[in-house]
Scaffold this active site. Sequence first.
Site, PDB file in Angstrom:
ATOM      1  N   SER A 299      35.277  34.798  39.839  1.00 44.89           N
ATOM      2  CA  SER A 299      33.819  35.128  40.102  1.00 44.89           C
ATOM      3  C   SER A 299      33.510  34.695  41.381  1.00 44.89           C
ATOM      4  O   SER A 299      33.870  35.204  42.843  1.00 44.89           O
ATOM      5  CB  SER A 299      32.947  34.652  39.208  1.00 44.89           C
ATOM      6  OG  SER A 299      31.662  35.518  39.143  1.00 44.89           O
ATOM      7  N   ASP A 310      39.264  38.171  54.288  1.00 42.31           N
ATOM      8  CA  ASP A 310      39.124  39.553  54.985  1.00 42.31           C
ATOM      9  C   ASP A 310      38.396  39.479  56.360  1.00 42.31           C
ATOM     10  O   ASP A 310      38.951  40.407  57.300  1.00 42.31           O
ATOM     11  CB  ASP A 310      38.122  40.435  54.176  1.00 42.31           C
ATOM     12  CG  ASP A 310      38.522  40.994  52.949  1.00 42.31           C
ATOM     13  OD1 ASP A 310      39.680  40.884  52.826  1.00 42.31           O
ATOM     14  OD2 ASP A 310      37.868  41.845  52.251  1.00 42.31           O
ATOM     15  N   LYS A 324      37.907  38.275  38.429  1.00 43.80           N
ATOM     16  CA  LYS A 324      36.568  38.422  37.654  1.00 43.80           C
ATOM     17  C   LYS A 324      35.570  39.108  38.657  1.00 43.80           C
ATOM     18  O   LYS A 324      35.230  38.470  39.492  1.00 43.80           O
ATOM     19  CB  LYS A 324      35.995  37.360  37.059  1.00 43.80           C
ATOM     20  CG  LYS A 324      34.806  37.774  36.319  1.00 43.80           C
ATOM     21  CD  LYS A 324      34.025  36.582  35.692  1.00 43.80           C
ATOM     22  CE  LYS A 324      32.594  36.904  35.051  1.00 43.80           C
ATOM     23  NZ  LYS A 324      31.848  37.274  36.150  1.00 43.80           N
TER      24      LYS A 324
END
Length: 439
Positions: A299, A310, A324
């Site tokens: 999460s 990224d 999740k």
Amino acid sequence: MRNFLLGGVCAFVLMGSVALFAAPSKVGGLQASETYRQLNLFGEIFERVRNDYYKETKDDELMEAAINGMLTSLDPYSVYMPPRSFQEARVQTRGEFGGLGIEVTQENGLIKVVSPIDDTPAQKAGILPGDLVTHLDGDPVMGKTLNESIEKMRGAPNTNIVLTVRRGAADSAKTFDVKITRAVIKTRVVRSRREGEFGYLRISSFNEHTTQDMVAAIDKLKAEMGPELKGYIIDLRDNPGGLLDQAISVSDSFLNQGEIVSTRALRGTADEGQRYNAKRGDAADGKPMAVLINGGSASASEIVAGALQDHHRAVLVGNTTFGKGLVQTMIPLGEFGGMKLTTAGYFTPSGRSIDKVGISADVEAWNERDRQIAAALKERRQMTDTRQTEENKSDKDKQEPAQVTPPHQVPTPGQDGPDLVLQAAIEVLRAPPKPTARK
């Protein structure tokens, strides 16, 4: 995580007879007509159960079970919470609560461990992410709602509970009992120390104080190490997540610009959602960073890991995260408590949805404990669509559980033996590879 008030609730009352609903208006057409027909069906079944079931029933328990059945059919994370449970959930995000110190969800009728919280009774007893709890004090959890099981796990400090745990792949799963003593859980979510020429920060969950405590820990490391501080290691292993806004602010602490995460309702138009962008300022002063992840990182942890990966701000070291990628909103329901409802999916800056997939490490490294977690998660994913009850189990499944090594003897990173993942991160920071590009 933001709380949204629930408006426009349509309530109905059953008063000793089948519920009758007003005829639908022409607006909505056949779909509205079918919805009202199904609601009348529910009312009829409810009344049949009240009058004809062989044992006495309680209306409030039937209604709660019906509501939970609707929510748990959506996904493992949406759930109704009676007043006490809802209040405790809100207290938990403030950093102090009672119980075992374990983040759980429900899977195929059993209790699935997302992750134990650092320095809590559950972690000290050796509970691992991916474990399935089948019994509480010998009482099967199958057939109970998630809230009912959570309530049973909670209790007064210094009282004991026995969890029956199933661990491992289906064909070789081991079952054993774990006795845990309840305690008041005071979560210290950020810890820091020196690791050679690097600052090490362990973040165990994301509550209201996480970013503030992390920045304070970084400032302390800077003051203690001075020019000897060459970089940072952020340990998100076994971090089950927490508040979305804290995941965003932790990520923002290390990014000068660009998107951190986007949340999108997976329905309606493509512009239904929210994008969160970084503001200038890097608490790490541009120094190299490594982020440690494993199958217990879930999460909010995955939001941070995905954003830093990224943007090529940090190298991820370890193994694939839990997966999740759904956002829950805590919705108050007044005197009836509240509900936790999945309201959106989240996406990393490159547009990745990692739900049920996870985030892969740039540099793979393992401790033995990580392999156990990964094996359990792989098995659970393969069994996601399997629905099994006690009635249709095979004779093999009904055999006595095998005896295994007590769970507290399982190595924990950095405690019972060398932490190979941490060692790998130090090597990476000393001779960093180029982080993997994510498209």
